[in-house]
Write a protein that holds these residues in place. Sequence first.
Motif, PDB file in Angstrom:
ATOM      1  N   GLY A 118     -16.658  15.063 -28.153  1.00 43.87           N
ATOM      2  CA  GLY A 118     -16.388  15.497 -26.790  1.00 43.87           C
ATOM      3  C   GLY A 118     -15.129  14.857 -26.244  1.00 43.87           C
ATOM      4  O   GLY A 118     -14.554  13.943 -26.856  1.00 43.87           O
ATOM      5  N   GLY A 119     -14.688  15.357 -25.100  1.00 48.14           N
ATOM      6  CA  GLY A 119     -13.459  14.871 -24.495  1.00 48.14           C
ATOM      7  C   GLY A 119     -12.438  15.995 -24.418  1.00 48.14           C
ATOM      8  O   GLY A 119     -12.585  17.018 -25.086  1.00 48.14           O
ATOM      9  N   VAL A 120     -11.422  15.818 -23.583  1.00 47.23           N
ATOM     10  CA  VAL A 120     -10.396  16.852 -23.426  1.00 47.23           C
ATOM     11  C   VAL A 120      -9.002  16.262 -23.605  1.00 47.23           C
ATOM     12  O   VAL A 120      -8.789  15.067 -23.424  1.00 47.23           O
ATOM     13  CB  VAL A 120     -10.485  17.531 -22.029  1.00 47.23           C
ATOM     14  CG1 VAL A 120     -11.795  18.269 -21.881  1.00 47.23           C
ATOM     15  CG2 VAL A 120     -10.309  16.510 -20.934  1.00 47.23           C
ATOM     16  N   ALA A 164     -18.452   4.515 -19.684  1.00 45.59           N
ATOM     17  CA  ALA A 164     -18.151   5.828 -19.138  1.00 45.59           C
ATOM     18  C   ALA A 164     -16.976   6.397 -19.950  1.00 45.59           C
ATOM     19  O   ALA A 164     -16.905   6.189 -21.148  1.00 45.59           O
ATOM     20  CB  ALA A 164     -17.807   5.694 -17.660  1.00 45.59           C
ATOM     21  N   ASN A 165     -16.072   7.103 -19.299  1.00 42.46           N
ATOM     22  CA  ASN A 165     -14.909   7.653 -19.995  1.00 42.46           C
ATOM     23  C   ASN A 165     -13.677   6.797 -19.769  1.00 42.46           C
ATOM     24  O   ASN A 165     -13.679   5.893 -18.928  1.00 42.46           O
ATOM     25  CB  ASN A 165     -14.623   9.065 -19.478  1.00 42.46           C
ATOM     26  CG  ASN A 165     -15.699  10.044 -19.873  1.00 42.46           C
ATOM     27  OD1 ASN A 165     -16.324   9.886 -20.918  1.00 42.46           O
ATOM     28  ND2 ASN A 165     -15.925  11.040 -19.033  1.00 42.46           N
ATOM     29  N   ALA A 166     -12.628   7.109 -20.515  1.00 47.97           N
ATOM     30  CA  ALA A 166     -11.321   6.500 -20.306  1.00 47.97           C
ATOM     31  C   ALA A 166     -10.296   7.612 -20.210  1.00 47.97           C
ATOM     32  O   ALA A 166     -10.465   8.672 -20.816  1.00 47.97           O
ATOM     33  CB  ALA A 166     -10.987   5.557 -21.456  1.00 47.97           C
ATOM     34  N   ASP A 187     -21.157  20.775 -20.497  1.00 48.92           N
ATOM     35  CA  ASP A 187     -22.596  20.451 -20.507  1.00 48.92           C
ATOM     36  C   ASP A 187     -22.905  18.972 -20.650  1.00 48.92           C
ATOM     37  O   ASP A 187     -23.993  18.599 -21.083  1.00 48.92           O
ATOM     38  CB  ASP A 187     -23.353  21.278 -21.559  1.00 48.92           C
ATOM     39  CG  ASP A 187     -22.513  21.565 -22.765  1.00 48.92           C
ATOM     40  OD1 ASP A 187     -22.485  22.701 -23.224  1.00 48.92           O
ATOM     41  OD2 ASP A 187     -21.833  20.617 -23.235  1.00 48.92           O
ATOM     42  N   THR A 188     -21.966  18.139 -20.316  1.00 51.15           N
ATOM     43  CA  THR A 188     -22.254  16.707 -20.306  1.00 51.15           C
ATOM     44  C   THR A 188     -21.910  16.143 -18.940  1.00 51.15           C
ATOM     45  O   THR A 188     -21.181  16.767 -18.173  1.00 51.15           O
ATOM     46  CB  THR A 188     -21.442  15.960 -21.360  1.00 51.15           C
ATOM     47  OG1 THR A 188     -20.058  16.183 -21.075  1.00 51.15           O
ATOM     48  CG2 THR A 188     -21.754  16.461 -22.756  1.00 51.15           C
ATOM     49  N   TYR A 189     -22.416  14.975 -18.687  1.00 49.58           N
ATOM     50  CA  TYR A 189     -22.294  14.395 -17.368  1.00 49.58           C
ATOM     51  C   TYR A 189     -22.157  12.887 -17.575  1.00 49.58           C
ATOM     52  O   TYR A 189     -23.042  12.273 -18.180  1.00 49.58           O
ATOM     53  CB  TYR A 189     -23.564  14.734 -16.586  1.00 49.58           C
ATOM     54  CG  TYR A 189     -23.477  14.463 -15.128  1.00 49.58           C
ATOM     55  CD1 TYR A 189     -22.728  15.302 -14.300  1.00 49.58           C
ATOM     56  CD2 TYR A 189     -24.116  13.374 -14.569  1.00 49.58           C
ATOM     57  CE1 TYR A 189     -22.631  15.056 -12.950  1.00 49.58           C
ATOM     58  CE2 TYR A 189     -24.028  13.119 -13.210  1.00 49.58           C
ATOM     59  CZ  TYR A 189     -23.282  13.967 -12.411  1.00 49.58           C
ATOM     60  OH  TYR A 189     -23.184  13.713 -11.077  1.00 49.58           O
ATOM     61  N   TYR A 197     -14.503  18.076 -14.690  1.00 46.20           N
ATOM     62  CA  TYR A 197     -13.575  17.299 -13.862  1.00 46.20           C
ATOM     63  C   TYR A 197     -13.721  15.841 -14.254  1.00 46.20           C
ATOM     64  O   TYR A 197     -14.709  15.448 -14.897  1.00 46.20           O
ATOM     65  CB  TYR A 197     -13.863  17.473 -12.366  1.00 46.20           C
ATOM     66  CG  TYR A 197     -15.275  17.147 -12.009  1.00 46.20           C
ATOM     67  CD1 TYR A 197     -15.667  15.819 -11.810  1.00 46.20           C
ATOM     68  CD2 TYR A 197     -16.245  18.126 -11.895  1.00 46.20           C
ATOM     69  CE1 TYR A 197     -16.977  15.496 -11.525  1.00 46.20           C
ATOM     70  CE2 TYR A 197     -17.555  17.821 -11.612  1.00 46.20           C
ATOM     71  CZ  TYR A 197     -17.909  16.508 -11.426  1.00 46.20           C
ATOM     72  OH  TYR A 197     -19.199  16.174 -11.155  1.00 46.20           O
ATOM     73  N   SER A 198     -12.743  15.038 -13.874  1.00 47.68           N
ATOM     74  CA  SER A 198     -12.807  13.592 -14.104  1.00 47.68           C
ATOM     75  C   SER A 198     -12.466  12.891 -12.810  1.00 47.68           C
ATOM     76  O   SER A 198     -11.631  13.366 -12.043  1.00 47.68           O
ATOM     77  CB  SER A 198     -11.825  13.183 -15.199  1.00 47.68           C
ATOM     78  OG  SER A 198     -12.182  13.790 -16.412  1.00 47.68           O
ATOM     79  N   VAL A 199     -13.121  11.749 -12.589  1.00 46.79           N
ATOM     80  CA  VAL A 199     -12.930  11.023 -11.336  1.00 46.79           C
ATOM     81  C   VAL A 199     -12.545   9.577 -11.623  1.00 46.79           C
ATOM     82  O   VAL A 199     -13.192   8.901 -12.435  1.00 46.79           O
ATOM     83  CB  VAL A 199     -14.215  11.014 -10.486  1.00 46.79           C
ATOM     84  CG1 VAL A 199     -14.004  10.258  -9.191  1.00 46.79           C
ATOM     85  CG2 VAL A 199     -14.681  12.430 -10.211  1.00 46.79           C
TER      86      VAL A 199
HETATM   87  N1  AMP Z   1     -12.106  20.729 -17.317  1.00 46.81           N
HETATM   88  C1  AMP Z   1     -12.043  19.401 -17.247  1.00 46.81           C
HETATM   89  N2  AMP Z   1     -11.196  18.808 -16.383  1.00 46.81           N
HETATM   90  C2  AMP Z   1     -11.119  17.479 -16.290  1.00 46.81           C
HETATM   91  N3  AMP Z   1     -11.874  16.639 -17.034  1.00 46.81           N
HETATM   92  C3  AMP Z   1     -12.745  17.170 -17.911  1.00 46.81           C
HETATM   93  C4  AMP Z   1     -12.885  18.551 -18.062  1.00 46.81           C
HETATM   94  N4  AMP Z   1     -13.814  18.777 -18.988  1.00 46.81           N
HETATM   95  C5  AMP Z   1     -14.249  17.578 -19.412  1.00 46.81           C
HETATM   96  N5  AMP Z   1     -13.610  16.593 -18.759  1.00 46.81           N
HETATM   97  C6  AMP Z   1     -13.771  15.152 -18.948  1.00 46.81           C
HETATM   98  O1  AMP Z   1     -14.049  14.906 -20.310  1.00 46.81           O
HETATM   99  C7  AMP Z   1     -15.317  14.270 -20.444  1.00 46.81           C
HETATM  100  C8  AMP Z   1     -16.007  14.740 -21.699  1.00 46.81           C
HETATM  101  O2  AMP Z   1     -16.272  16.105 -21.566  1.00 46.81           O
HETATM  102  P1  AMP Z   1     -17.014  16.937 -22.694  1.00 46.81           P
HETATM  103  O3  AMP Z   1     -16.029  17.099 -23.796  1.00 46.81           O
HETATM  104  O4  AMP Z   1     -17.363  18.225 -22.045  1.00 46.81           O
HETATM  105  O5  AMP Z   1     -18.204  16.106 -23.089  1.00 46.81           O
HETATM  106  C9  AMP Z   1     -16.053  14.596 -19.177  1.00 46.81           C
HETATM  107  O6  AMP Z   1     -17.026  13.594 -18.885  1.00 46.81           O
HETATM  108  C10 AMP Z   1     -14.943  14.626 -18.154  1.00 46.81           C
HETATM  109  O7  AMP Z   1     -14.617  13.307 -17.704  1.00 46.81           O
END
Ligand code: AMP
Lengths: 93, 93, 93, 339, 339, 339
Positions: free
Chosen positions: C82-84, C54-56, C40-42, B28-30
């Motif tokens: 990483g990222g979506v 943080a993220n954008a 698996d990331t936070y 999730y994203s906030v």
């Molecule tokens: N299913 C999801 N829905 C919304 N945001 C996501 C989701 N998965 C990842 N993100 C966002 O993408 C970032 C990077 O995720 P990741 O690619 O898993 O490292 C995370 O910190 C979230 O902010």
Amino acid sequence: MKRLDLIVSERELESVIKALDEAGAPGYSVIRPVTGRGPDTYVTEGMDFSGLGANAHVIVFCEIEVLEKLRVSINPILNYYGGVAYVAEASPL
Amino acid sequence: MKRLDLIVSERELESVIKALDEAGAPGYSVIRPVTGRGPDTYVTEGMDFSGLGANAHVIVFCEIEVLEKLRVSINPILNYYGGVAYVAEASPL
Amino acid sequence: MKRLDLIVSERELESVIKALDEAGAPGYSVIRPVTGRGPDTYVTEGMDFSGLGANAHVIVFCEIEVLEKLRVSINPILNYYGGVAYVAEASPL
Amino acid sequence: MITATATALDAGLVLANVLSPKVLFFFLGAIAVLLNADLEIPAPLPKLFSLYLLMAVGFRGGMALAKDGLGGQVIITIAVSVLMAAVIPLICFCILRLRFDVFNAAAISATYGSISAVTFIAAESFLQAQNISYDGFMVAPLALMESPAIIVGLVLVRLGSRQARPGSDGMNWRKVLHESMLNGYVYLIAGSLVIGFIASIYSPAGVEKMEPFVYKFFYGVLCFFLLDMGIVAAQRFKDLKKAGAFLIFFAILMPMFNALIGGLVARALGLGYGNALLFIILCSSASYIAVPTAMRMTVPEANPRYYISSALGLTFPFNHTIGIPLYMGLVYKLIPASI
Amino acid sequence: MITATATALDAGLVLANVLSPKVLFFFLGAIAVLLNADLEIPAPLPKLFSLYLLMAVGFRGGMALAKDGLGGQVIITIAVSVLMAAVIPLICFCILRLRFDVFNAAAISATYGSISAVTFIAAESFLQAQNISYDGFMVAPLALMESPAIIVGLVLVRLGSRQARPGSDGMNWRKVLHESMLNGYVYLIAGSLVIGFIASIYSPAGVEKMEPFVYKFFYGVLCFFLLDMGIVAAQRFKDLKKAGAFLIFFAILMPMFNALIGGLVARALGLGYGNALLFIILCSSASYIAVPTAMRMTVPEANPRYYISSALGLTFPFNHTIGIPLYMGLVYKLIPASI
Amino acid sequence: MITATATALDAGLVLANVLSPKVLFFFLGAIAVLLNADLEIPAPLPKLFSLYLLMAVGFRGGMALAKDGLGGQVIITIAVSVLMAAVIPLICFCILRLRFDVFNAAAISATYGSISAVTFIAAESFLQAQNISYDGFMVAPLALMESPAIIVGLVLVRLGSRQARPGSDGMNWRKVLHESMLNGYVYLIAGSLVIGFIASIYSPAGVEKMEPFVYKFFYGVLCFFLLDMGIVAAQRFKDLKKAGAFLIFFAILMPMFNALIGGLVARALGLGYGNALLFIILCSSASYIAVPTAMRMTVPEANPRYYISSALGLTFPFNHTIGIPLYMGLVYKLIPASI
Ligand SMILES: Nc1ncnc2c1ncn2[C@@H]1O[C@H](COP(=O)(O)O)[C@@H](O)[C@H]1O
Ligand SMILES: Nc1ncnc2c1ncn2[C@@H]1O[C@H](COP(=O)(O)O)[C@@H](O)[C@H]1O
Ligand SMILES: Nc1ncnc2c1ncn2[C@@H]1O[C@H](COP(=O)(O)O)[C@@H](O)[C@H]1O
Ligand code: NA
Ligand code: NA
Ligand code: NA
């Protein structure tokens, strides 16, 4: 239900919100500051200090009838001052 | 895939995230602070200093099964404390 | 028209925007900081002080052809760092 | 004759207070809202100011406590102030029930039982400007009066509302206690107090380096913060007008009544001029920090428009402008000069 | 002989100014952009600095005004500076029309008619470092020169553009006046000035507590802010280069020309060294606060790239580095030493 | 006998350090996380504090450098500290490879090769409180030790990982060097150092106006920042526990070992008490600024949970509480008193 995403300058936020209220939108949410680029404009956080501000992102979940009214009141603002407005489908959880 | 947009008070963010974790949301994203208006409430940045905060916007991309679980855990929070939740279609890039 | 939602680390924002420019996106909007969790990331605001950020959240309204190009340039970034990225339908107001 | 002097004195005090930078900046913020000027102090800057103010006032309190010790009136005064935080909501509740349902009445009552740290800080500034001494231990109740007020508010809801409430099955008192005692601001002021106390004893060099930060810088940040509070209060006042005349009267008369009770108790406790004013402020000010946050969580049936707007939109400005000097006049009348 | 001394003096002044911390931090920010260093001062921190600087400079001006009074040159100097804010845009407009359409020419003109508060603050710092005295009332025009510049800009658009414009039917002058006079920053500086004035008279204790905040802390925040302005200016300079050579020349030569006019007027007004420099800064600096905001609203046909980038990308850095000492040299030539 | 005195001394030093406001505020933040108190310092406030601290510490270093000059031990000490930033990662790598893959081992190693500016600042504060003198030039390595550590980390990845990595084709060393040398914070501290140096020589008036900002205000902001760091460190510590006992031991024992090496080198360099402590801090502290940022970009295979959490979650708190006084004890043992 519909979802409307508006991205406008913070300077126009007040008039956009007025238009939303007048069109009977049941609610809205505002995120700012938003930066970005359009076809020929460029908005950064850099002017933050000056009060000129950046953009705002307005999200509205509403019925299609509200959109009809918004088309009339908001499109002229966007055409004159810039900004984008897109509509998508949305259903309550 | 589905996209869920939640807009809740920052005060309820923790319990909403707990519900997301328990429902098996893949992530999730906030975004915060978010201001806005509902049918009869009004949230500004003005209470920032007080710890009462404003709203948060939570975006979740997930399978439809997760939504089923969230409907049970999150809708009561929204009904009791306020906030909105809308679902739309989304597909990976 | 299509709507693309990207959520990436602030550290990759520059290269994502470069990819958007090169793919001929008519514009984009950026919201930050965004926090969140993936499988698996936070990501919290906690590292704000360190420049890691943080993220954008990047929103792009564009034609489907642009998405084709972005698929090639942006997906590798997301896979490596990483990222979506999710696509949805959108039509102008 | 005495009354005439006292009244004349009051007018002078009011003027000295109203024309001080802190109050003028408050007005500047409020007038900006009235004139619709485009003045905005965006998040999280107000939070920066309030964190700083609580940290500094706590630290200063701790330093004073270390110097003055815990003897004499200290423990009893602190204990009585905690008691006041439980008694005042009860009085408020009886009055508010005339017009409001149980939920709103209880939430507003809890607000008035608790305290406004910034009003307390402003009263300290006022005393300093008047060269009236006060004791550092008076800061301690700032960290202790939120919880009893919240708890009494919730007990009132429990007793008052007959039907079962959705959230209240096996109602998590733990969560409530947590929220009221570990609210970030309450925690920060209490923690800074303890740090100021410990460091004063064991780290005089550290305290010395801290001093410019907590003293020199303080008043300016207070002004900056009050500029923002002027904006917020004026916005809230618009809300309050919608809530009707009863709440408007309540938001002015109740603090004055609580001040009177506070003054009488202060006299009974044998407090000096300065401490008596601060004690009165503890009684008459209303919380807009921990209590609204706790009420939102535990009594969502109550409308925040009522409990936040009355505390912020009227009681806060009233206390800052007229209240503080008015209560000082009260102190002069109630407290024997010899102390 | 005299010219040689004056020129030598200028070089010394330029060096003293350019090697001061404030200008060096400005360069540090600008070089970060050139080297693409990852240095960023995120929103709303720059806003915090600018709010503080305006609040402090206004308050200090009000204090000085209370000490010096409103007699002598005060009213006339303020009035003439307001006049300059209307005259300078007219001159600029004639020049800019050689290359720009009415909308852009008018918007840029309004920008140059108004003032840059931070350039003014930097000039004050420069005078302090040079031990040259100046008067507090010179702050007043900071709050008064935005509106005339904006109004003249709009009149020029009206007269210049023949066809009707969509937004301009029954064009809301009220809205324009509101925007120009109740812009948040203009309001804050004016309000702080008034507060500084009132508090100096009625609340000396409050003013004393305010002093560390508005004095000791000031220069450091200015440096911090200029670090950010260096970043912004360098980014804007990139924009400006795209706008072409004409605007680049304009953004350097126009301030110098306006400085010359300002210097002659200052001499006619009989201002001393310090006040003359500040008067010149009022004339030669360009606004990047209230004017761009008003122009965006009322002349959206104009491209912000032009009016913001010229003011911020070149005029601002020029004035901060070479301009201020250059104008000081001008002051030494124009103003009789006896004053 | 000597050992006993030294140990007793250590205990006193630990107490004096642990009970100083800065460490107590660090604990206050950490305890808030343990108790789940709702205390939060939202972005970008922590960034404001860290920008300020780096700017101030750089400027102060520049001032000191201008006063002390570049003679004597200066160049050699700086050069050796840069060398240490390359040597320490090599040692760490050998140890870490026992448990971690090449990517994680290299990333953690780079972290420990570099430095923590805030730990350095805290050590300066500690020396001031103990009235032990030190030299301003010791700040210079803060800006110079990030790059070698990052480069050595990348070389280790190159040598260690056999198969080709996606991002590494024609691996952009330019990008890496850019990231390590033009990281915003490294740039700011280096730039402020240069500004402090230049301004001290050419603009004494400017420096004087800067002093309240960089001195009086400093310790309070440090406390505020450490409050936030306490929150972050406690959160990271939770992460670290998941990473297992090996990394926990590493995060405490490695700094102590590096401190020992640092102490021996300091002795060989003939540094005095104060400089020796600062040199040890440079060796034993671990970076959480430029290095993690560079590692994220260049070694995304490594898990940030490991390299950030070990540096922030344990090494940082350890150094701040026990480390600094412990190393001071070490200094007393290793360094001849005559210096
Ligand atoms: N299913 C999801 N829905 C919304 N945001 C996501 C989701 N998965 C990842 N993100 C966002 O993408 C970032 C990077 O995720 P990741 O690619 O898993 O490292 C995370 O910190 C979230 O902010
Ligand atoms: N295609 C787009 N996708 C997303 N955001 C856009 C797009 N075009 C414009 N925007 C946003 O709208 C703002 C105003 O754009 P413009 O109307 O081109 O001046 C930009 O600064 C962006 O934040
Ligand atoms: N129709 C809507 N569209 C977008 N956001 C909404 C809408 N209704 C409510 N919100 C958001 O949800 C928050 C809570 O609304 P409520 O549930 O009415 O108290 C509001 O403050 C808005 O930020
Ligand atoms: Na009270
Ligand atoms: Na001008
Ligand atoms: Na190290």
